[in-house]
Design a protein around this motif. Structure first.
Motif, PDB file in Angstrom:
ATOM      1  N   THR A 350       0.991  -1.126   0.055  1.00  0.00           N
ATOM      2  CA  THR A 350       0.012  -0.046   0.061  1.00  0.00           C
ATOM      3  C   THR A 350       1.004   1.263  -0.051  1.00  0.00           C
ATOM      4  O   THR A 350       2.153   1.143  -0.016  1.00  0.00           O
ATOM      5  N   LYS A 351       0.311   2.431  -0.062  1.00  0.00           N
ATOM      6  CA  LYS A 351       0.840   3.653   0.000  1.00  0.00           C
ATOM      7  C   LYS A 351       0.267   4.467   1.002  1.00  0.00           C
ATOM      8  O   LYS A 351      -1.055   4.697   1.164  1.00  0.00           O
ATOM      9  N   VAL A 352       1.012   5.401   1.729  1.00  0.00           N
ATOM     10  CA  VAL A 352       0.492   6.714   2.476  1.00  0.00           C
ATOM     11  C   VAL A 352      -0.254   7.373   2.045  1.00  0.00           C
ATOM     12  O   VAL A 352       0.610   8.406   1.263  1.00  0.00           O
ATOM     13  N   GLY A 353      -1.483   7.612   1.822  1.00  0.00           N
ATOM     14  CA  GLY A 353      -2.171   8.682   1.191  1.00  0.00           C
ATOM     15  C   GLY A 353      -2.377   9.741   2.172  1.00  0.00           C
ATOM     16  O   GLY A 353      -2.295   9.788   3.147  1.00  0.00           O
ATOM     17  N   ALA A 354      -2.827  10.870   1.758  1.00  0.00           N
ATOM     18  CA  ALA A 354      -3.057  12.215   2.336  1.00  0.00           C
ATOM     19  C   ALA A 354      -4.220  12.051   3.472  1.00  0.00           C
ATOM     20  O   ALA A 354      -3.960  12.928   4.381  1.00  0.00           O
ATOM     21  N   ALA A 355      -5.048  11.123   3.104  1.00  0.00           N
ATOM     22  CA  ALA A 355      -6.046  10.969   4.247  1.00  0.00           C
ATOM     23  C   ALA A 355      -5.444  10.256   5.622  1.00  0.00           C
ATOM     24  O   ALA A 355      -6.446  10.019   6.397  1.00  0.00           O
ATOM     25  N   TRP A 356      -4.207   9.651   5.314  1.00  0.00           N
ATOM     26  CA  TRP A 356      -3.618   8.892   6.459  1.00  0.00           C
ATOM     27  C   TRP A 356      -3.115   9.717   7.248  1.00  0.00           C
ATOM     28  O   TRP A 356      -2.331   8.979   8.315  1.00  0.00           O
ATOM     29  N   VAL A 357      -2.388  10.728   7.089  1.00  0.00           N
ATOM     30  CA  VAL A 357      -1.702  11.421   7.886  1.00  0.00           C
ATOM     31  C   VAL A 357      -2.089  12.577   8.819  1.00  0.00           C
ATOM     32  O   VAL A 357      -3.252  13.074   8.476  1.00  0.00           O
ATOM     33  N   ASP A 358      -1.448  12.912   9.975  1.00  0.00           N
ATOM     34  CA  ASP A 358      -1.786  13.923  10.776  1.00  0.00           C
ATOM     35  C   ASP A 358      -0.947  15.373  10.280  1.00  0.00           C
ATOM     36  O   ASP A 358      -0.483  15.424   9.338  1.00  0.00           O
ATOM     37  N   TYR A 359      -0.851  16.382  11.417  1.00  0.00           N
ATOM     38  CA  TYR A 359      -0.593  17.481  10.864  1.00  0.00           C
ATOM     39  C   TYR A 359       0.940  17.515  10.710  1.00  0.00           C
ATOM     40  O   TYR A 359       1.343  18.435  10.313  1.00  0.00           O
ATOM     41  N   ASN A 360       1.650  16.343  11.262  1.00  0.00           N
ATOM     42  CA  ASN A 360       3.113  16.347  11.029  1.00  0.00           C
ATOM     43  C   ASN A 360       3.402  15.650   9.718  1.00  0.00           C
ATOM     44  O   ASN A 360       4.722  15.389   9.648  1.00  0.00           O
ATOM     45  N   GLY A 361       2.598  15.269   8.936  1.00  0.00           N
ATOM     46  CA  GLY A 361       2.589  14.534   7.775  1.00  0.00           C
ATOM     47  C   GLY A 361       3.051  13.048   8.005  1.00  0.00           C
ATOM     48  O   GLY A 361       3.539  12.400   7.194  1.00  0.00           O
ATOM     49  N   HIS A 362       2.902  12.563   9.265  1.00  0.00           N
ATOM     50  CA  HIS A 362       3.180  11.093   9.699  1.00  0.00           C
ATOM     51  C   HIS A 362       1.795  10.220   9.475  1.00  0.00           C
ATOM     52  O   HIS A 362       1.009  10.935   9.992  1.00  0.00           O
TER      53      HIS A 362
END
Length: 496
Positions: A350-362
């Motif tokens: 899979t891949k980490v999409g924009a809907a998966w991250v918090d305000y830190n980009g993690h």
């Protein structure tokens, strides 16, 4: 479920290219005809956006990607296709001519849909030899994400054609809504035209600028519409008395001179310059492709949030996504490779999409749990615990989980997960899952989990049937020979 075997797209602009992407990512081969000299580049960029969006949209196994072939004529493109989608510029004579050519060159049983946003299907089918199989399939941009198509028949369109089109759209993740009568601009564009016309007047009269107007929509009723539409939203506004109370309370204001919907604004040079300047100031620093990617990421997040509604059954577009994913899981992503039991099973990429991250980009904590859960689901399907099995009343339920966070997954990062069975018996299944950075093979997180086989209707644990245990046995026996993974049996806060 009836499905499309081969598609043809005539016209490869923003809409035609997105139709092609929807078909291709559903595993359907597409023949494309577009005389534009840069058609292949344009369609390729649209397909690239669609692939990026699908990587964020679902973890369900997509079928092997369909093949897209660019043809030199309409006749060549439509040969052998059972669904032809016309998406040429919005000019009646041009569309009618193209549709007539399609009609003459293709099998009489093939369905022919037009992407027109407002032309009447009766006018478009006038010169066809087989007009009964023609209809409007009006989509919304981007077609590869937004699931709706308005299906509109002309005077000579058979009801069976519209039903067949509706059935064929479902397996590619789309909802076809059949309109009872043909009308210029259909339903969606009628509503949009009303909002657009009033919006132009508000800009013309200097009530607000384009950014303020967009803010009013996206921070208020736009969010309501995404889940409940117009009438259901107003039903709630009526309180416990429902729609009758709402109409009684707010109906009289419809006669007040609030709007200018019957007046057409003069789009003179001054108004065009004003709108263009405000629009450039609002978002002109971003290129169109960047805006498209931002739009797609946001749509994916909204659809995933809506998928969780109604107890996981989905709400609005999320319900269509849930049904599409169920279809993909049943299909299983096409040809299956024989799994290698001599090592931990690599079950998910899979891949980490924009809907998966918090305000830190993690990646947020609950998304790690989602990856672990989806990996476990892959194992269950491998041993025969699929949708049919669950619907019959049995499943494995997770009763204990221990997660360790070892590294950080960031926006855009590719991940994969492996699973090792630690022990099993007729009721219990214990396993260890590791999430890795796909580029460095660094372990980012681990989870030790215990599942119980249950009779979901009785609400108690029961022994799994012989056929499930028989499929699990060779995996468990092979994994028993592997080294115990570091981290198994750890407690929270235990020193390394």
């Amino acid at each position: 479920m009836s499905s499309i075997q081969k598609a043809a797209c005539i016209g490869g602009g923003v809409i035609g290219g997105a139709w092609a992407a929807r078909f291709v990512l559903a595993g359907i081969d597409v023949d494309m005809y577009d005389p534009h000299p840069e058609a292949e580049r344009i369609v390729g960029e649209v397909l690239g956006n669609a692939e990026r969006a699908y990587a964020m949209l679902t973890m369900a196994p997509l079928p092997p990607r369909g093949k897209i072939t660019f043809c030199k004529s309409i006749k060549e493109a439509v040969e052998g296709a059972d669904w032809i989608q016309e998406s040429v510029p919005e000019r009646l004579e041009l569309k009618r001519n193209v549709i007539t050519q399609i009609d003459a060159a293709t099998d009489p049983q093939a369905l022919i849909g037009s992407s027109t946003s407002g032309l009447m299907p009766t006018d478009l089918q006038r010169d066809m030899k087989h007009p009964e199989r023609f209809f409007v399939a009006h989509p919304y941009n981007p077609v590869y994400l937004l699931p709706l198509a308005e299906l509109v028949g002309g005077q000579k369109t058979s009801p069976e054609t519209l039903k067949a089109a509706q059935e064929k759209l479902a397996p590619i993740g789309m909802k076809g809504v059949i309109l009872k009568k043909e009308i210029e601009a259909f339903v969606g564009d009628r509503l949009l035209e009303a909002v657009w016309r009033e919006g132009l007047w508000l800009i013309h009269d200097d009530i607000c600028d384009t950014e303020t107007l967009d803010d009013v929509i996206r921070y208020s009723f736009g969010m309501r519409w995404a889940q409940m539409g117009l009438f259901e939203t107003y039903r709630i506004a009526g309180g416990e008395a429902g729609m009758r109370h709402f109409l009684a309370q707010f109906g009289p204001c419809l006669s007040w001179p609030w709007t200018k919907l019957t007046d057409v604004v003069d789009l003179d040079d001054a108004l065009i310059d004003k709108i263009a300047a405000q629009s450039d100031a609002q978002s002109g620093a971003r290129g169109i492709r960047e805006l498209e990617r931002i739009r797609d990421e946001n749509l994916v997040g909204i659809m995933q949030a809506l998928k969780a509604g109604d107890g996981g059954q989905g709400w609005g577009a999320g319900k269509i996504l849930a049904e599409f994913e169920k279809h993909l899981w049943v299909q299983g992503g096409g040809a299956k490779k024989e799994p290698d039991f001599s090592a931990p099973l690599r079950l998910l990429d899979t891949k980490v999409g924009a809907a998966w991250v918090d305000y830190n980009g993690h990646m947020t904590e609950y998304r790690y749990l989602q990856v672990f859960a989806d990996t476990a689901d892959m194992l269950l399907r491998l041993i025969g615990v699929d949708f049919a099995y669950v619907e019959a009343g049995h499943s494995y339920y997770t009763v204990e989980t221990h997660i360790r966070h070892l590294g950080e997954a960031k926006l855009g990062q590719k991940l994969y997960s492996t699973l090792q069975v630690l022990s099993s018996d007729d009721k219990r299944l214990r396993f260890f899952t590791t999430i890795y950075n796909a580029e460095t093979n660094e372990a980012l997180a681990t989870a030790e989990q215990l599942m119980l086989h249950v009779d979901s209707k009785a609400g108690k644990s029961v022994a799994a049937p012989f056929d499930v245990l028989a499929k699990l046995k060779p995996i468990a026996e092979a994994h028993a020979k592997l080294p115990i993974p570091e981290g198994v049996g750890r407690s929270v806060g235990q020193k390394r």
